[in-house]
Scaffold this active site. Structure first.
Site, short mmCIF file in Angstrom:
data_model
loop_
_atom_site.label_atom_id
_atom_site.label_comp_id
_atom_site.label_asym_id
_atom_site.label_seq_id
_atom_site.Cartn_x
_atom_site.Cartn_y
_atom_site.Cartn_z
N PRO A 2 34.78 60.06 37.06
CA PRO A 2 35.76 61.11 36.81
C PRO A 2 36.95 61.03 37.76
CG PRO A 2 34.09 62.01 38.23
CD PRO A 2 33.70 60.56 37.94
N PRO A 36 30.16 56.14 37.41
CA PRO A 36 30.10 54.97 38.29
C PRO A 36 30.95 55.20 39.54
CG PRO A 36 31.57 54.55 36.44
CD PRO A 36 30.94 55.89 36.19
N ARG A 41 37.79 59.16 41.43
CA ARG A 41 39.04 59.39 42.16
C ARG A 41 39.07 60.87 42.49
NH1 ARG A 41 38.44 55.15 39.89
NH2 ARG A 41 39.91 53.85 38.80
N ARG A 72 30.69 61.15 26.11
CA ARG A 72 29.40 61.75 26.46
C ARG A 72 29.18 62.99 25.60
NH1 ARG A 72 31.99 60.21 31.06
NH2 ARG A 72 30.94 58.65 32.31
#
Length: 132
Positions: A2, A36, A41, A72
């Site tokens: 995200p 991941p 950020r 998702r």
């Protein structure tokens, strides 16, 4: 993904809870297991010019937006958002108990069609992990 934006009012920025917020949100995002490391950020910004509620200068705020990539399902997104928000609330409750504080959190899903990337972080992170 995200991408995370955290803003807080100047009058709460020096509080220990606000100083710990960046790391707490980062850790909570990782704990969800759906993001991941190379995609995260996080930005933290102290807002100098603001009005909160009735304008009383003791009123403070924290605003968090967590933007994620498309794809998702709602249940997965909700579980992740709930987890991050629970961590935020747990951290900021003592501050809210001491001072007027408005906390807002929103998870947003980015467009599948209009989301572009130019990124080699995943490869660099993998190389560093393998070298350790």
């Amino acid at each position: 993904m995200p991408h995370i934006w955290i803003e807080c009012s100047r009058n709460v920025a020096a509080e220990p809870e606000a100083r710990a917020l960046k790391q707490a949100v980062y850790a909570a995002a990782l704990e969800t297991g759906i993001f991941p490391v190379g995609g995260i950020r996080l930005r933290f910004q102290v807002i100098e010019d603001y009005i909160v509620g009735d304008g009383d200068p003791t009123n403070g705020f924290v605003h968090i937006v967590l933007r994620i990539g498309h794809g998702r399902d709602l249940d997965t997104r909700r579980k992740a958002a709930d987890h991050v928000f629970e961590k935020v609330v747990a951290l900021l409750t003592p501050l809210r108990d001491r001072a007027p504080l408005a906390v807002a959190f929103e998870m947003q899903e980015m467009s599948a069609e209009l989301n572009y990337k130019f990124n080699n972080l995943h490869e660099h992170i993998e190389r560093r992990r393998n070298a350790a």
